[in-house]
Design a protein around this motif. Structure first.
Motif, PDB file in Angstrom:
ATOM      1  N   GLY A   6       0.980  -1.643  -0.294  1.00  8.48           N
ATOM      2  CA  GLY A   6      -0.044   0.435  -0.143  1.00  8.48           C
ATOM      3  C   GLY A   6       1.276   1.164   0.082  1.00  8.48           C
ATOM      4  O   GLY A   6       0.814   2.464  -0.350  1.00  8.48           O
ATOM      5  N   PHE A   7       1.979   1.259  -0.051  1.00  5.33           N
ATOM      6  CA  PHE A   7       2.861   2.384   0.168  1.00  5.33           C
ATOM      7  C   PHE A   7       3.732   2.732  -0.466  1.00  5.33           C
ATOM      8  O   PHE A   7       4.464   4.073  -1.500  1.00  5.33           O
ATOM      9  N   GLY A   8       3.776   1.896  -1.670  1.00  8.09           N
ATOM     10  CA  GLY A   8       5.210   2.388  -2.673  1.00  8.09           C
ATOM     11  C   GLY A   8       6.299   2.614  -2.285  1.00  8.09           C
ATOM     12  O   GLY A   8       6.546   2.475  -0.688  1.00  8.09           O
TER      13      GLY A   8
ATOM     14  N   ASP B 110      -4.242  -4.477   2.508  1.00  2.94           N
ATOM     15  CA  ASP B 110      -3.829  -4.192   1.412  1.00  2.94           C
ATOM     16  C   ASP B 110      -3.264  -5.543   1.199  1.00  2.94           C
ATOM     17  O   ASP B 110      -3.603  -6.505  -0.010  1.00  2.94           O
ATOM     18  N   TYR B 111      -2.820  -6.630   2.134  1.00  2.00           N
ATOM     19  CA  TYR B 111      -1.506  -7.568   2.429  1.00  2.00           C
ATOM     20  C   TYR B 111      -3.112  -8.578   2.171  1.00  2.00           C
ATOM     21  O   TYR B 111      -3.426  -9.680   0.801  1.00  2.00           O
ATOM     22  N   TRP B 112      -4.260  -8.366   2.910  1.00  2.00           N
ATOM     23  CA  TRP B 112      -5.093  -9.927   2.982  1.00  2.00           C
ATOM     24  C   TRP B 112      -6.378  -9.874   2.536  1.00  2.00           C
ATOM     25  O   TRP B 112      -7.100 -10.554   2.407  1.00  2.00           O
ATOM     26  N   VAL B 113      -6.896  -8.504   2.060  1.00  2.00           N
ATOM     27  CA  VAL B 113      -8.229  -7.904   1.743  1.00  2.00           C
ATOM     28  C   VAL B 113      -7.982  -7.890   0.312  1.00  2.00           C
ATOM     29  O   VAL B 113      -8.220  -8.396  -0.485  1.00  2.00           O
TER      30      VAL B 113
ATOM     31  N   LYS C 226      -4.760  -7.700  -1.884  1.00  2.00           N
ATOM     32  CA  LYS C 226      -4.013  -8.360  -1.992  1.00  2.00           C
ATOM     33  C   LYS C 226      -3.562  -7.689  -3.721  1.00  2.00           C
ATOM     34  O   LYS C 226      -3.111  -8.501  -4.680  1.00  2.00           O
ATOM     35  N   ARG C 227      -3.057  -6.498  -3.430  1.00  2.00           N
ATOM     36  CA  ARG C 227      -2.538  -6.081  -5.042  1.00  2.00           C
ATOM     37  C   ARG C 227      -1.581  -6.163  -5.547  1.00  2.00           C
ATOM     38  O   ARG C 227      -1.047  -5.428  -6.564  1.00  2.00           O
ATOM     39  N   SER C 228      -0.245  -6.499  -4.664  1.00  2.00           N
ATOM     40  CA  SER C 228       0.858  -7.182  -5.163  1.00  2.00           C
ATOM     41  C   SER C 228       1.280  -8.585  -4.840  1.00  2.00           C
ATOM     42  O   SER C 228       2.253  -8.726  -4.707  1.00  2.00           O
ATOM     43  N   ARG C 229       0.531  -9.117  -3.760  1.00  2.00           N
ATOM     44  CA  ARG C 229       0.300 -10.359  -3.598  1.00  2.00           C
ATOM     45  C   ARG C 229       1.306 -11.549  -4.589  1.00  2.00           C
ATOM     46  O   ARG C 229       2.184 -12.210  -4.770  1.00  2.00           O
ATOM     47  N   HIS C 230       0.700 -11.427  -6.474  1.00  2.00           N
ATOM     48  CA  HIS C 230       1.396 -11.967  -6.949  1.00  2.00           C
ATOM     49  C   HIS C 230       3.258 -11.370  -7.138  1.00  2.00           C
ATOM     50  O   HIS C 230       3.532 -12.477  -8.219  1.00  2.00           O
ATOM     51  N   GLU C 231       3.289 -10.162  -7.559  1.00  2.00           N
ATOM     52  CA  GLU C 231       5.067  -9.978  -7.316  1.00  2.00           C
ATOM     53  C   GLU C 231       5.445 -10.923  -6.271  1.00  2.00           C
ATOM     54  O   GLU C 231       6.666 -11.127  -6.352  1.00  2.00           O
ATOM     55  N   LEU C 232       4.774 -10.428  -5.351  1.00  2.00           N
ATOM     56  CA  LEU C 232       5.764 -10.993  -3.783  1.00  2.00           C
ATOM     57  C   LEU C 232       5.675 -12.623  -3.578  1.00  2.00           C
ATOM     58  O   LEU C 232       6.352 -13.750  -3.623  1.00  2.00           O
TER      59      LEU C 232
ATOM     60  N   ALA D 277     -11.033   1.341   6.063  1.00  2.00           N
ATOM     61  CA  ALA D 277     -12.400   1.945   5.482  1.00  2.00           C
ATOM     62  C   ALA D 277     -11.867   2.710   4.489  1.00  2.00           C
ATOM     63  O   ALA D 277     -12.108   2.788   3.059  1.00  2.00           O
ATOM     64  N   LEU D 278     -11.147   3.629   4.770  1.00  2.00           N
ATOM     65  CA  LEU D 278     -10.860   5.062   3.425  1.00  2.00           C
ATOM     66  C   LEU D 278      -9.979   3.696   2.347  1.00  2.00           C
ATOM     67  O   LEU D 278     -10.343   4.282   1.013  1.00  2.00           O
ATOM     68  N   TYR D 279      -9.052   3.088   2.889  1.00  2.00           N
ATOM     69  CA  TYR D 279      -7.704   2.841   1.817  1.00  2.00           C
ATOM     70  C   TYR D 279      -8.936   1.764   1.058  1.00  2.00           C
ATOM     71  O   TYR D 279      -8.561   1.837  -0.119  1.00  2.00           O
ATOM     72  N   TYR D 280      -9.579   1.130   2.087  1.00  2.00           N
ATOM     73  CA  TYR D 280     -10.612   0.001   1.309  1.00  2.00           C
ATOM     74  C   TYR D 280     -11.003   0.735  -0.223  1.00  2.00           C
ATOM     75  O   TYR D 280     -11.356   0.224  -1.481  1.00  2.00           O
TER      76      TYR D 280
END
Length: 439
Positions: free
Chosen positions: A101-103, A363-366, A368-374, A423-426
């Motif tokens: 989530g932070f780049g 980001d990690y558990w819900v 999962k934006r970068s889970r494929h790369e990880l 909530a704002l992030y999601y």
């Protein structure tokens, strides 16, 4: 001869660096009990007793228990999630935040923010360490001199990374438990448990909202840095036991004892409480046991600063060298009296840091934006090659959650921060995510 010298130098550099900018390899993993001892050492500390004593001084026993339970239970869920993420990926918190989530730049900001706060904790703990030594020495002893010496001693022990943490915790945790046993025995010689539980708070009333915010402020750093320790665990089951046992013994157990002792003695300052209940022997053991939690503070700070320099300046600074500089800064803070602002410090942490944990968890558990790369990079023991900038949604969620906690006059500040930022992030990522990855 020259080759041996080079090999020794390389070995020392690897030992002090402690995988600060890479995944922990299989050979770097350690038995669960070693991580657990360090985790317990982080909780079973004077700062935890300080919090318990402050709660007990301003609240009834059951109100203090409720505040501790509410403040720690919700964070425990997030702490476990982040701990498992750190164990799976083998990454420290600040480095993991780069893909949660932070780049790149956001990860550097997280590392810098954590590092500064942990140096603040180092300064507070070192002040307690120095005050304890002064209480045992005859005559007038200079606090700045003693604080400088104790800060340097702890700094040296952290140079050797997780192995150094494990060594000091194996000795200091039992010493601290002995102190608690003596203090508890002394406390019950003059009071009954029923009397202490039903006793009115000896000091000015503390509101439930303020108390829970103080609890989360004290625990939030421990929750967020779960990956720093659990990256050395072998599996999620190990993380579970480290998380649950560490919290039950440290967060709840020590807080409850601190509350009871504040009721028994009628004070909120922890050193007078310990001295009245245990005498000089107890102070001596407390002094030594405080070393291990400062080890952990300085260790995590060094990892965070290493990540900051890597992301911002593209330089790999050795963690050992960073430890020395961080230790000197923390020692200076203790000399100038940071401990006088302990309550304000906890309140600030309770507002600023929960959004980081909430965003990383979502980001990690819900999402999962970068889970494929990880997942792909983990198979080859490397870091993901793709990066992203500091997402605007992350900035808004972080700032929005913090501001809501600071200015909303409803509910519980710190829990408002966690829920609102998450909530704002999601919602923001679902609606406006324009994730552009750079090769």
């Amino acid at each position: 001869m020259a080759d041996n010298a080079v090999d020794s130098k390389t070995k020392l550099a690897n030992m002090t660096d402690d995988y600060s900018l890479e995944r922990v390899p299989a050979e770097g993993k350690t038995p669960m009990w070693r991580v657990l001892i360090v985790q317990i050492g982080g909780f079973v500390a004077l700062s935890q007793f300080m919090l318990g004593a402050e709660l007990g001084y301003g609240m009834s026993f059951w109100d203090a228990v409720i505040a501790t339970t509410v403040g720690s239970t919700f964070l425990e869920f997030i702490a476990f999630g982040l701990g498992v993420a750190g164990q799976r990926e083998g990454l420290s918190t600040s480095l993991l935040s780069k893909w949660t989530g932070f780049g790149t730049i956001g990860s550097a900001v997280v590392g810098l923010t954590f590092g500064i706060s942990l140096i603040g904790w180092f300064g507070i703990q070192n002040s307690i360490f120095a005050q304890g030594i002064i209480a045992l020495l005859p005559g007038h002893v200079s606090f700045p001199l003693v604080a400088a010496i104790t800060g340097l001693v702890v700094t040296f022990s952290v140079l050797f990374g997780f192995k150094g943490l494990s060594w000091t915790s194996n000795i200091s945790v039992p010493a601290f438990i002995i102190v608690i046993g003596i203090a508890t025995y002394s406390m019950f010689k003059g009071h009954t448990l029923t009397g202490l539980i039903t006793m009115a708070a000896p000091g000015a009333a503390l509101s439930m909202s303020a108390a829970i915010t103080m609890v989360t402020g004290n625990f939030i750093i421990g929750a967020i840095i779960m990956p720093d320790l659990n990256r050395f665990n072998h599996n999620a089951k190990d993380v579970f036991w480290v998380s649950v046992i560490g919290t039950l013994i440290g967060e709840l157990g020590v807080n409850v004892l601190g509350v009871l002792m504040a009721h028994a003695v009628g004070k909120e300052e922890i050193m007078p409480i310990i001295y009245q209940l245990t005498g000089g022997f107890g102070i001596l053991l407390v002094i030594f046991s405080s070393v291990k939690v400062n080890d952990l503070n300085l260790y995590s700070a060094s990892l965070d600063f290493a990540n900051f320099f890597k992301q911002v300046f593209r330089k790999d600074f050795n963690r050992g060298a960073i430890t020395i500089v961080s230790g000197l800064i923390g020692t200076f803070l203790s000399v100038v009296g940071l401990i006088d602002h302990f309550s304000d410090f906890l309140t600030l942490l309770g507002l600023v840091f929960p959004p980081i944990a909430s965003i990383m968890f979502i980001d990690y558990w819900v999402l999962k934006r970068s889970r494929h790369e990880l997942d792909e990079s983990r198979l080859v023991g490397q870091l993901p090659s793709k990066e992203e900038r500091f997402p605007l949604v992350t900035i808004i969620a972080w700032a929005g959650g913090t501001l809501a906690g600071a200015y909303a006059n409803w509910g519980i500040q710190s829990l408002n921060v966690l829920v609102i930022s998450g909530a704002l992030y999601y919602l923001g990522m679902k609606l406006f995510d324009r994730k552009r990855l750079e090769a």
